[in-house]
Design an enzyme around this catalytic site. Sequence first.
Site, short mmCIF file in Angstrom:
data_model
loop_
_atom_site.label_atom_id
_atom_site.label_comp_id
_atom_site.label_asym_id
_atom_site.label_seq_id
_atom_site.Cartn_x
_atom_site.Cartn_y
_atom_site.Cartn_z
CG MET A 1 7.38 6.81 3.13
SD MET A 1 6.90 5.07 3.02
CE MET A 1 7.36 4.61 1.36
CG ASP B 1 7.75 1.06 3.52
OD1 ASP B 1 8.16 0.24 2.67
OD2 ASP B 1 6.55 1.31 3.72
CG ASP C 1 2.79 -1.17 1.73
OD1 ASP C 1 3.04 -0.25 2.53
OD2 ASP C 1 3.63 -2.02 1.39
CG HIS D 1 4.69 -2.99 5.77
ND1 HIS D 1 4.86 -2.03 6.75
CD2 HIS D 1 4.54 -2.31 4.61
CE1 HIS D 1 4.81 -0.83 6.19
NE2 HIS D 1 4.62 -0.97 4.89
CG MET E 1 -0.90 2.24 -1.73
SD MET E 1 0.15 1.95 -3.15
CE MET E 1 1.55 1.17 -2.36
CG MET F 1 1.14 4.93 1.83
SD MET F 1 2.08 3.82 0.76
CE MET F 1 1.51 2.26 1.40
CB SER G 1 5.71 -4.84 1.96
OG SER G 1 4.63 -4.41 1.15
#
Length: 226
Positions: A147, A185, A36, A34, A38, A78, A9
């Site tokens: 998660m 994750d 992420d 990966h 948010m 997310m 990530s």
Amino acid sequence: MRKTIIAPSILSADFKELENDVKKVLDAGANWIHCDVMDGIFVPNISFGAMIVEQIAPVVEEFNLKNKKNVLIDTHLMITEPIRYIEQFAKAKSDYITVHADACENIDATIKKIRELGKKVGVSVNPDKPISLFTDYLQKIDLVLIMSVFAGFGGQKFIVDTMQKVRDLVKIRNENNFNFLIEIDGGVNEETAKICLENGADVLVAGSYIFGKNKNYKELIEKIKL
Ligand code: DX5
Ligand code: ZN
């Protein structure tokens, strides 16, 4: 037996050196990258948007061409109502686009949209949310992201109870001949990777474990790629 897919990530990468960090984990044997994303609403943190995915896509593409590999970009959204941004992340060359089931007003439409854009579909849930939120759609899903920490931050402690979901998913997959991959994750390291794999995980995301102080990415990746 399938070999474990390792997805570093970039949340824990050095953003001044992002391109270099991506190159280094690619050379070290990462299978997916990966990303992420948010929004500060679905999770109490803001990270980055499609611009960063756009920036790393050519790095991955060049690596693949040069080395005849097929490293994929694994985008983990997310964000609330992700359907609004799926096109952006598809254009940015994500291969997998994962949404949180409870962030979607209409999970079916969200899955369809990802599929229509020719991308692989991922669905995720936080530790306190049940997989029943999306079990009706498992046939149409390529990836389930469980998660093992609460989404929002890197460097949290692995919640072992989440492995029950992995066992349940493996059972459902076997009974129905489904094909989705199971990704874990959060809090993955040498010790917890073993637990994930024993329970049937296919893909391991690792952020702080890989981009920590020890810069021997190859050794770190090999240790969790059991
Ligand atoms: C957390 C993110 C993770 C995070 C994992 O919300 O979804 O991908 O980067 O970080 P570590 O591996 O440090 O727990
Ligand atoms: Zn993630």
